[in-house]
Design a protein around this motif. Sequence first.
Motif, PDB file in Angstrom:
ATOM      1  N   PRO A  28     -27.781  44.586  30.265  1.00 38.92           N
ATOM      2  CA  PRO A  28     -27.529  45.083  28.954  1.00 38.92           C
ATOM      3  C   PRO A  28     -26.038  44.323  28.356  1.00 38.92           C
ATOM      4  CG  PRO A  28     -28.075  47.031  30.549  1.00 38.92           C
ATOM      5  CD  PRO A  28     -28.199  45.503  31.329  1.00 38.92           C
ATOM      6  N   ASN A  29     -25.178  43.798  29.487  1.00 39.58           N
ATOM      7  CA  ASN A  29     -23.955  43.309  28.755  1.00 39.58           C
ATOM      8  C   ASN A  29     -24.113  41.786  28.452  1.00 39.58           C
ATOM      9  OD1 ASN A  29     -22.316  45.303  29.837  1.00 39.58           O
ATOM     10  ND2 ASN A  29     -22.240  44.719  31.812  1.00 39.58           N
ATOM     11  N   VAL A  30     -25.400  41.285  28.634  1.00 39.98           N
ATOM     12  CA  VAL A  30     -25.583  39.839  27.915  1.00 39.98           C
ATOM     13  C   VAL A  30     -26.886  39.792  27.277  1.00 39.98           C
ATOM     14  CG1 VAL A  30     -24.407  38.903  29.748  1.00 39.98           C
ATOM     15  CG2 VAL A  30     -26.913  39.268  30.265  1.00 39.98           C
ATOM     16  N   LYS A  31     -27.470  40.954  27.008  1.00 43.42           N
ATOM     17  CA  LYS A  31     -28.904  40.814  26.165  1.00 43.42           C
ATOM     18  C   LYS A  31     -28.925  40.238  24.658  1.00 43.42           C
ATOM     19  CE  LYS A  31     -28.898  45.486  24.472  1.00 43.42           C
ATOM     20  NZ  LYS A  31     -30.041  46.866  24.581  1.00 43.42           N
ATOM     21  N   GLU A  32     -27.583  40.615  24.015  1.00 40.09           N
ATOM     22  CA  GLU A  32     -27.259  40.018  22.775  1.00 40.09           C
ATOM     23  C   GLU A  32     -27.193  38.433  22.884  1.00 40.09           C
ATOM     24  OE1 GLU A  32     -24.149  40.536  18.952  1.00 40.09           O
ATOM     25  OE2 GLU A  32     -24.511  42.218  20.635  1.00 40.09           O
ATOM     26  N   GLU A  33     -26.448  38.148  23.816  1.00 42.60           N
ATOM     27  CA  GLU A  33     -26.421  36.648  23.742  1.00 42.60           C
ATOM     28  C   GLU A  33     -27.506  35.789  24.188  1.00 42.60           C
ATOM     29  OE1 GLU A  33     -22.332  38.634  24.182  1.00 42.60           O
ATOM     30  OE2 GLU A  33     -24.318  38.840  25.225  1.00 42.60           O
ATOM     31  N   ILE A  34     -28.283  36.469  25.073  1.00 50.24           N
ATOM     32  CA  ILE A  34     -29.836  35.724  25.468  1.00 50.24           C
ATOM     33  C   ILE A  34     -30.543  35.916  24.375  1.00 50.24           C
ATOM     34  CG2 ILE A  34     -31.702  36.342  26.910  1.00 50.24           C
ATOM     35  CD1 ILE A  34     -29.800  37.580  29.091  1.00 50.24           C
ATOM     36  N   ALA A  35     -30.540  36.991  23.469  1.00 49.14           N
ATOM     37  CA  ALA A  35     -31.480  37.080  22.117  1.00 49.14           C
ATOM     38  C   ALA A  35     -30.921  36.007  21.308  1.00 49.14           C
ATOM     39  CB  ALA A  35     -31.431  38.359  21.642  1.00 49.14           C
ATOM     40  N   HIS A  36     -29.828  35.729  21.244  1.00 50.28           N
ATOM     41  CA  HIS A  36     -29.243  34.586  20.261  1.00 50.28           C
ATOM     42  C   HIS A  36     -29.299  33.157  20.951  1.00 50.28           C
ATOM     43  CE1 HIS A  36     -27.354  38.079  18.236  1.00 50.28           C
ATOM     44  NE2 HIS A  36     -28.109  37.537  17.394  1.00 50.28           N
ATOM     45  N   HIS A  37     -29.826  33.118  22.240  1.00 50.12           N
ATOM     46  CA  HIS A  37     -29.739  31.814  22.817  1.00 50.12           C
ATOM     47  C   HIS A  37     -28.543  31.126  22.998  1.00 50.12           C
ATOM     48  CE1 HIS A  37     -34.221  31.998  22.128  1.00 50.12           C
ATOM     49  NE2 HIS A  37     -34.009  31.900  20.886  1.00 50.12           N
ATOM     50  N   GLU A  38     -27.678  31.949  23.397  1.00 50.91           N
ATOM     51  CA  GLU A  38     -26.133  31.549  23.605  1.00 50.91           C
ATOM     52  C   GLU A  38     -26.098  31.543  25.097  1.00 50.91           C
ATOM     53  OE1 GLU A  38     -23.961  34.560  21.696  1.00 50.91           O
ATOM     54  OE2 GLU A  38     -24.019  33.741  19.730  1.00 50.91           O
ATOM     55  N   LEU A  39     -26.949  32.342  25.999  1.00 51.82           N
ATOM     56  CA  LEU A  39     -26.880  32.378  27.387  1.00 51.82           C
ATOM     57  C   LEU A  39     -28.252  32.281  27.594  1.00 51.82           C
ATOM     58  CD1 LEU A  39     -24.379  35.046  28.342  1.00 51.82           C
ATOM     59  CD2 LEU A  39     -24.182  32.755  28.775  1.00 51.82           C
ATOM     60  N   SER A  40     -28.735  31.785  28.756  1.00 47.56           N
ATOM     61  CA  SER A  40     -30.083  31.840  29.537  1.00 47.56           C
ATOM     62  C   SER A  40     -30.253  32.486  30.663  1.00 47.56           C
ATOM     63  CB  SER A  40     -30.702  30.260  29.610  1.00 47.56           C
ATOM     64  OG  SER A  40     -30.601  29.648  28.423  1.00 47.56           O
ATOM     65  N   ILE A  41     -31.251  33.362  31.023  1.00 55.27           N
ATOM     66  CA  ILE A  41     -31.720  33.977  32.160  1.00 55.27           C
ATOM     67  C   ILE A  41     -31.952  32.735  33.264  1.00 55.27           C
ATOM     68  CG2 ILE A  41     -32.935  35.618  33.615  1.00 55.27           C
ATOM     69  CD1 ILE A  41     -32.963  37.238  30.941  1.00 55.27           C
ATOM     70  N   ILE A  42     -31.471  32.656  34.340  1.00 49.31           N
ATOM     71  CA  ILE A  42     -31.842  31.770  35.376  1.00 49.31           C
ATOM     72  C   ILE A  42     -32.478  32.654  36.472  1.00 49.31           C
ATOM     73  CG2 ILE A  42     -30.823  30.172  37.047  1.00 49.31           C
ATOM     74  CD1 ILE A  42     -28.304  29.758  35.376  1.00 49.31           C
ATOM     75  N   PRO A  43     -33.829  32.480  36.745  1.00 49.29           N
ATOM     76  CA  PRO A  43     -34.530  33.629  37.608  1.00 49.29           C
ATOM     77  C   PRO A  43     -34.494  33.024  38.808  1.00 49.29           C
ATOM     78  CG  PRO A  43     -36.220  31.867  36.434  1.00 49.29           C
ATOM     79  CD  PRO A  43     -34.744  31.616  35.721  1.00 49.29           C
ATOM     80  N   LEU A  44     -34.119  34.086  39.762  1.00 47.01           N
ATOM     81  CA  LEU A  44     -33.844  33.667  41.176  1.00 47.01           C
ATOM     82  C   LEU A  44     -35.130  34.512  41.731  1.00 47.01           C
ATOM     83  CD1 LEU A  44     -30.281  35.225  41.871  1.00 47.01           C
ATOM     84  CD2 LEU A  44     -31.053  32.925  42.155  1.00 47.01           C
ATOM     85  N   VAL A  45     -35.771  33.341  42.539  1.00 41.59           N
ATOM     86  CA  VAL A  45     -37.145  33.786  43.029  1.00 41.59           C
ATOM     87  C   VAL A  45     -37.207  34.529  44.415  1.00 41.59           C
ATOM     88  CG1 VAL A  45     -38.216  32.097  41.616  1.00 41.59           C
ATOM     89  CG2 VAL A  45     -37.413  31.456  44.056  1.00 41.59           C
ATOM     90  N   ASP A  46     -36.086  34.557  45.109  1.00 39.24           N
ATOM     91  CA  ASP A  46     -36.262  34.973  46.492  1.00 39.24           C
ATOM     92  C   ASP A  46     -35.377  36.318  46.504  1.00 39.24           C
ATOM     93  OD1 ASP A  46     -33.835  33.526  46.025  1.00 39.24           O
ATOM     94  OD2 ASP A  46     -33.615  32.772  48.069  1.00 39.24           O
ATOM     95  N   GLY A  47     -35.378  37.321  45.538  1.00 37.89           N
ATOM     96  CA  GLY A  47     -34.741  38.504  45.704  1.00 37.89           C
ATOM     97  C   GLY A  47     -34.032  38.874  44.738  1.00 37.89           C
ATOM     98  N   ASP A  48     -34.074  40.140  44.275  1.00 37.89           N
ATOM     99  CA  ASP A  48     -33.309  40.637  43.082  1.00 37.89           C
ATOM    100  C   ASP A  48     -31.909  41.234  43.819  1.00 37.89           C
ATOM    101  OD1 ASP A  48     -34.889  40.213  41.093  1.00 37.89           O
ATOM    102  OD2 ASP A  48     -35.915  41.905  41.298  1.00 37.89           O
TER     103      ASP A  48
END
Length: 309
Positions: A246-266
């Motif tokens: 929730p703290n970064v969803k706006e920046e992600i929506a505007h492509h200012e930040l990208s989610i980097i998927p971690l595949v081996d554990g949340d």
Amino acid sequence: MKALKINLDQLITFYFIVIEGSLSGASARLCISQPAVTMQIAALQKQFGVKLIRVKKKKVNLTKAGEMLFIHAEEAYRSAMRAESLLHGHRSNNLRIGVAAALMVYLIPVVDQFTELYPSVKVTVREGRSLNIIEELLDFEHDLCIVGAFENVNKELRAFHIPDVERMILVGAPGDPLAQRQMVQWKDLDGYPFILHCEGSIARTVITREFRKRNIKPSISAEIDNIKCMKRLIESGKGVGLMFYPNVKEEIAHHELSIIPLVDGDLKVGIDVIVNRETALSPPAADFLALTGSRFGCIIAAGDQGFPA
């Protein structure tokens, strides 16, 4: 009843001299001049003809009598603070909340709903680092606090745990090398530039614990206690970071930040709603607590508020 001969202001001044370890420290905590502190402790010692402290190189050392008196001074101070908190709490138009900075985004909807339901209640919210907020709760400055989940809660506090409220996600600038990859593992963070939360943050505790568990040592580019600053540094390519979505969803929506998927554990983090055991929960605080439980799908029982012993 026999009238007290001891001056309670002088006793409290003595308490803070001991706590701070110096006359100047007590002066700062009490918001009075250092000469006034000196006069208070001198008057207390003179009245009873007992030496309580010795000051050498601006450092305070207690005499045997001072050590014994400190126990009663601490009791007097905490009793006075409990009385003050009780009076504050029974003002039906007052609610004081402390919240960890990273969790403010979760608290805002609850506060908005609460103010709609109870428009006559004045809600004061103080944002800060989790450990600082808890220290303030121990000093009776809040009615309740909302912080990241603690493993070991101070015995003077009571905590209601809301598990796995949100997972932390790894984010980076769109041009970051890790953001260009389809698969990233925790081990890829070893030696990688990383933006970390400051000391006193539960988010930092959770993240560093995960790093230790996986034997990972990232290259810490910066330690930040401000969410906006942290996002700006990550956007500018100074490193990657783990943050609540929730703290970064706006920046992600505007492509200012990208989610980097971690595949081996949340990395999932819960929330603790904490109150001071020494104070009775005021009606506004109890209502807010119930509303918080409802928001996160938890039932908080009346009376003991569902807190574990």
